[in-house]
Design a protein around this motif. Structure first.
Motif, PDB file in Angstrom:
ATOM      1  N   VAL A  56      73.263-110.816 -21.416  1.00 47.91           N
ATOM      2  CA  VAL A  56      73.056-109.949 -20.249  1.00 47.91           C
ATOM      3  C   VAL A  56      72.993-110.780 -18.973  1.00 47.91           C
ATOM      4  CG1 VAL A  56      71.515-108.261 -19.199  1.00 47.91           C
ATOM      5  CG2 VAL A  56      71.891-108.226 -21.665  1.00 47.91           C
ATOM      6  N   ASP A  57      72.304-111.922 -19.028  1.00 54.41           N
ATOM      7  CA  ASP A  57      72.213-112.789 -17.851  1.00 54.41           C
ATOM      8  C   ASP A  57      73.579-113.311 -17.437  1.00 54.41           C
ATOM      9  OD1 ASP A  57      69.482-112.439 -17.869  1.00 54.41           O
ATOM     10  OD2 ASP A  57      69.058-114.315 -18.922  1.00 54.41           O
ATOM     11  N   LEU A  58      74.411-113.634 -18.421  1.00 58.49           N
ATOM     12  CA  LEU A  58      75.740-114.177 -18.129  1.00 58.49           C
ATOM     13  C   LEU A  58      76.594-113.189 -17.347  1.00 58.49           C
ATOM     14  CD1 LEU A  58      76.596-115.970 -21.468  1.00 58.49           C
ATOM     15  CD2 LEU A  58      76.578-117.042 -19.223  1.00 58.49           C
ATOM     16  N   ALA A  59      76.458-111.906 -17.633  1.00 59.37           N
ATOM     17  CA  ALA A  59      77.264-110.903 -16.946  1.00 59.37           C
ATOM     18  C   ALA A  59      77.051-110.974 -15.443  1.00 59.37           C
ATOM     19  CB  ALA A  59      76.920-109.502 -17.472  1.00 59.37           C
ATOM     20  N   GLN A  60      75.814-111.216 -15.033  1.00 59.26           N
ATOM     21  CA  GLN A  60      75.512-111.304 -13.598  1.00 59.26           C
ATOM     22  C   GLN A  60      76.148-112.552 -12.984  1.00 59.26           C
ATOM     23  OE1 GLN A  60      71.682-112.645 -12.403  1.00 59.26           O
ATOM     24  NE2 GLN A  60      71.406-110.996 -10.903  1.00 59.26           N
ATOM     25  N   VAL A  61      76.086-113.670 -13.694  1.00 57.58           N
ATOM     26  CA  VAL A  61      76.664-114.912 -13.177  1.00 57.58           C
ATOM     27  C   VAL A  61      78.181-114.803 -13.078  1.00 57.58           C
ATOM     28  CG1 VAL A  61      76.911-117.393 -13.581  1.00 57.58           C
ATOM     29  CG2 VAL A  61      74.750-116.249 -14.126  1.00 57.58           C
ATOM     30  N   LYS A  63      79.919-112.091 -12.580  1.00 54.13           N
ATOM     31  CA  LYS A  63      80.232-111.252 -11.421  1.00 54.13           C
ATOM     32  C   LYS A  63      80.106-112.019 -10.114  1.00 54.13           C
ATOM     33  CE  LYS A  63      81.646-107.235 -12.707  1.00 54.13           C
ATOM     34  NZ  LYS A  63      83.048-106.844 -12.348  1.00 54.13           N
ATOM     35  N   PHE A  64      79.160-112.940 -10.054  1.00 58.07           N
ATOM     36  CA  PHE A  64      78.998-113.780  -8.870  1.00 58.07           C
ATOM     37  C   PHE A  64      80.223-114.676  -8.679  1.00 58.07           C
ATOM     38  CE2 PHE A  64      77.501-117.814  -6.967  1.00 58.07           C
ATOM     39  CZ  PHE A  64      77.004-117.341  -5.766  1.00 58.07           C
ATOM     40  N   GLU A  65      80.730-115.207  -9.769  1.00 55.00           N
ATOM     41  CA  GLU A  65      81.891-116.096  -9.702  1.00 55.00           C
ATOM     42  C   GLU A  65      83.196-115.330  -9.529  1.00 55.00           C
ATOM     43  OE1 GLU A  65      84.548-119.267  -9.906  1.00 55.00           O
ATOM     44  OE2 GLU A  65      82.412-119.208  -9.450  1.00 55.00           O
ATOM     45  N   ALA A  66      83.335-114.197 -10.196  1.00 54.62           N
ATOM     46  CA  ALA A  66      84.595-113.436 -10.174  1.00 54.62           C
ATOM     47  C   ALA A  66      84.279-111.943 -10.109  1.00 54.62           C
ATOM     48  CB  ALA A  66      85.435-113.757 -11.413  1.00 54.62           C
ATOM     49  N   PRO A  67      84.036-111.406  -8.914  1.00 58.79           N
ATOM     50  CA  PRO A  67      83.609-109.998  -8.774  1.00 58.79           C
ATOM     51  C   PRO A  67      84.599-108.987  -9.344  1.00 58.79           C
ATOM     52  CG  PRO A  67      83.291-111.215  -6.723  1.00 58.79           C
ATOM     53  CD  PRO A  67      84.081-112.104  -7.617  1.00 58.79           C
ATOM     54  N   ASP A  68      85.869-109.338  -9.389  1.00 54.46           N
ATOM     55  CA  ASP A  68      86.887-108.365  -9.808  1.00 54.46           C
ATOM     56  C   ASP A  68      87.197-108.414 -11.305  1.00 54.46           C
ATOM     57  OD1 ASP A  68      87.153-107.537  -7.160  1.00 54.46           O
ATOM     58  OD2 ASP A  68      88.647-109.091  -6.735  1.00 54.46           O
ATOM     59  N   ILE A  69      86.608-109.330 -12.036  1.00 54.26           N
ATOM     60  CA  ILE A  69      86.960-109.456 -13.447  1.00 54.26           C
ATOM     61  C   ILE A  69      86.219-108.406 -14.267  1.00 54.26           C
ATOM     62  CG2 ILE A  69      85.160-111.027 -14.294  1.00 54.26           C
ATOM     63  CD1 ILE A  69      87.536-112.660 -15.528  1.00 54.26           C
ATOM     64  N   GLN A 437      78.668-113.864  -3.651  1.00 52.00           N
ATOM     65  CA  GLN A 437      79.723-114.339  -4.533  1.00 52.00           C
ATOM     66  C   GLN A 437      80.044-115.785  -4.206  1.00 52.00           C
ATOM     67  OE1 GLN A 437      83.848-112.843  -3.273  1.00 52.00           O
ATOM     68  NE2 GLN A 437      82.509-111.155  -2.645  1.00 52.00           N
ATOM     69  N   SER A 438      80.539-116.504  -5.206  1.00 52.34           N
ATOM     70  CA  SER A 438      80.734-117.944  -5.055  1.00 52.34           C
ATOM     71  C   SER A 438      81.828-118.276  -4.049  1.00 52.34           C
ATOM     72  CB  SER A 438      81.064-118.581  -6.400  1.00 52.34           C
ATOM     73  OG  SER A 438      82.344-118.165  -6.856  1.00 52.34           O
ATOM     74  N   GLY A 439      82.759-117.353  -3.830  1.00 54.27           N
ATOM     75  CA  GLY A 439      83.845-117.619  -2.890  1.00 54.27           C
ATOM     76  C   GLY A 439      83.362-117.870  -1.476  1.00 54.27           C
ATOM     77  N   VAL A 453      70.724-114.166  -5.913  1.00 53.33           N
ATOM     78  CA  VAL A 453      69.967-113.654  -7.053  1.00 53.33           C
ATOM     79  C   VAL A 453      70.837-113.842  -8.289  1.00 53.33           C
ATOM     80  CG1 VAL A 453      68.883-111.639  -8.112  1.00 53.33           C
ATOM     81  CG2 VAL A 453      68.747-111.985  -5.628  1.00 53.33           C
ATOM     82  N   LEU A 454      70.476-114.802  -9.134  1.00 52.91           N
ATOM     83  CA  LEU A 454      71.236-115.108 -10.343  1.00 52.91           C
ATOM     84  C   LEU A 454      70.263-115.438 -11.472  1.00 52.91           C
ATOM     85  CD1 LEU A 454      74.133-117.426  -9.061  1.00 52.91           C
ATOM     86  CD2 LEU A 454      74.319-115.064  -9.828  1.00 52.91           C
ATOM     87  N   ASN A 455      70.546-114.903 -12.649  1.00 54.44           N
ATOM     88  CA  ASN A 455      69.693-115.173 -13.805  1.00 54.44           C
ATOM     89  C   ASN A 455      70.103-116.491 -14.461  1.00 54.44           C
ATOM     90  OD1 ASN A 455      68.612-112.741 -13.183  1.00 54.44           O
ATOM     91  ND2 ASN A 455      69.308-111.675 -15.004  1.00 54.44           N
TER      92      ASN A 455
END
Length: 479
Positions: A56-61, A63-69, A437-439, A453-455
């Motif tokens: 579950v935590d990974l899903a948030q990270v 999205k931070f790196e690749a919002p459209d994936i 987002q990381s971009g 905010v990242l888990n």
């Protein structure tokens, strides 16, 4: 410089490389690596997290790196092997919704990440062809039988209640049918006039007020066991073949024969179907990423499965002369994928092992390094009397900025991150900039510390980049 180059460079990993070990992948880099790997190959990938919580935590990270994936979370049952209870309605519904999405990725492949866990990846599932037959769609103006829908709901694992609040529930009030289907953000209200479906409206489960009108309604099963004439006949035949004639008072056999759901019946899943599938076999060409320690977790799960089966089998044998109907377990390989079958699925495709350690070359695998390392942890300082941990953290971040490093401070929630930033500011450190987002990191100078905010449990660093997590400063969260 791009944000990708700031964090770490991802070398090209060919699809035909077979088994690849990605070394020096520090904690905190996993979600970023997965997002970039999926984007690099423009294909669906499986990611096996070390446990369900981290998934579950990974899903948030990601999205931070690749919002459209696209991210598909495929969890395991939240019950023990050979249990007397069923998986919760929430986890069962999420699994069914995920299987439908994975089927869509098979029909139309694209960059996507299927997040799963050790427990889920080695458990068999119904075939997509059977699940597809259980999907029901309707639109306003169509002639629709409410009785047909409610029958589908009952056989697909929905629970009838007076007021719909949770996923997997339905309620009937005159010509109105409320349903909270898996995969839906909100429950829907079907308004009938006779056999005509007049309207479909999403509503708020808390207030029961309409949110908006909908153009269509799609109903998916919420359980891996659908009780209909076909599955019940198959169960009865398989049960008698495996265990012999049913004893009087065998509640499992009697309930299923009457098409009544029975607590824990999912643990006899193979008896309901002619054949089951493997989660990995649904997308046979999709690469797999194994998080550090996930393979060890798979081995531990197999041991747990065998122990629970042996315990049930011992109880069955010792109760041979008992008048009570004992628990009759099915063989582990019928529901859980054995080692040889699982390894065969891996050998036929690209798969990646992540490890935070350095690795030596081997003939059987390729080694790639992303050259990250664990970030600063203030654990020793936290145990030292009369040291102000926040003063030390502020000074450390300022020193990293002075060396030209881009810095990112992460927190578990908006509130905790805001409080941490406020305390650091009170200790003389300014220049914070929130990012979503990381971009956006590449747009900031090294004199500014990004916040997000990242888990992430622990931060990491490279020659040019530093991630400092809330836990690195304050210590592990209370669970």
């Amino acid at each position: 410089m791009t944000a990708n180059g700031l964090m770490f460079e991802l070398p090209h990993i060919p699809r035909d490389a077979g088994h690849v070990v990605v070394a020096n992948a520090a904690d905190g880099t996993e979600g970023i690596f997965a997002a970039r790997y999926a984007a690099q190959h423009k294909t669906p990938i499986y990611y096996v997290a070390r446990d369900g919580a981290h998934m579950v935590d990974l899903a948030q990270v990601i999205k931070f790196e690749a919002p459209d994936i696209d991210i598909v979370q495929f969890p395991a049952w939240d019950c023990l092997p050979y249990d007397r209870v069923s998986p919760s309605a929430e986890s069962a519904a999420q699994r069914m919704a995920a299987l439908v999405k994975i089927g869509a990725l098979r029909a139309k492949p694209r960059a996507a990440i299927i997040l799963t866990s050790p427990n889920a990846v080695i458990q068999r599932v119904p075939k997509l062809s059977f699940i597809a037959k259980q999907i029901y769609s309707a639109k306003p103006g169509q002639t629709v039988s409410m009785d047909e829908i409610t029958t589908r709901l009952a056989t697909s694992g929905f629970e009838r209640v007076s007021t719909v609040r949770e996923v997997g529930e339905f309620a009937i009030r005159g010509g109105i049918l409320d349903i909270f289907a898996p995969g839906s953000r909100a429950p829907v209200r079907l308004d009938f006039f006779g056999d005509t479906l007049e309207s479909i409206r999403a509503f708020d489960a808390a207030t029961q007020r309409t949110i908006k009108a909908l153009k269509a309604f799609n109903l998916r099963p919420t359980s891996e066991v659908t009780l209909n004439n076909q599955t019940v006949a198959r169960f009865r035949s398989s049960y008698l073949e495996m265990f012999g004639a049913a004893q009087r008072g065998d509640e499992l056999y009697e309930s299923i024969s009457a098409q009544r759901r029975f607590a824990g019946m999912e643990h006899w899943l193979p008896l309901f179907y002619d054949d089951l599938d493997s989660p990995l076999r649904i997308l046979p060409d999709a690469p797999i990423i194994f998080e550090h320690l996930s393979k060890e977790a798979i081995a531990e799960r197999r041991t747990q499965i065998d122990d629970h089966y042996d315990s049930r089998q011992s109880s069955l044998e010792s109760a041979a002369n008992d008048s009570a109907v004992p628990y009759k377990p099915i063989r582990p390989e019928l529901l859980y994928i054995p080692d040889d079958e699982f390894n065969a699925q891996l050998s036929a495709r690209a798969h990646v092992d992540l490890t935070p350690f350095d690795q030596l070359e081997s003939e059987r695998r390729s080694i790639v390094s992303i050259n990250t390392r664990a970030g600063r942890n203030f654990s020793v300082e936290r145990e030292t009397p009369n040291l102000n941990i926040f003063e030390l953290a502020a000074r450390y971040i300022a020193d990293q900025r002075a060396e030209g490093k881009q810095t990112l401070l992460t927190g578990w929630s908006e509130g905790s991150l805001s409080r941490l930033v406020q305390i650091l500011q009170e200790h003389g450190l300014g220049g914070f900039q929130p990012v979503d987002q990381s971009g956006k990191l590449a747009q900031l100078s090294s004199s500014v510390t990004a916040t997000a905010v990242l888990n992430i449990e622990h931060g990491f660093e490279t020659e040019k980049f530093l991630v400092l997590a809330e836990q690195d400063i304050l210590g592990d969260r209370l669970v």
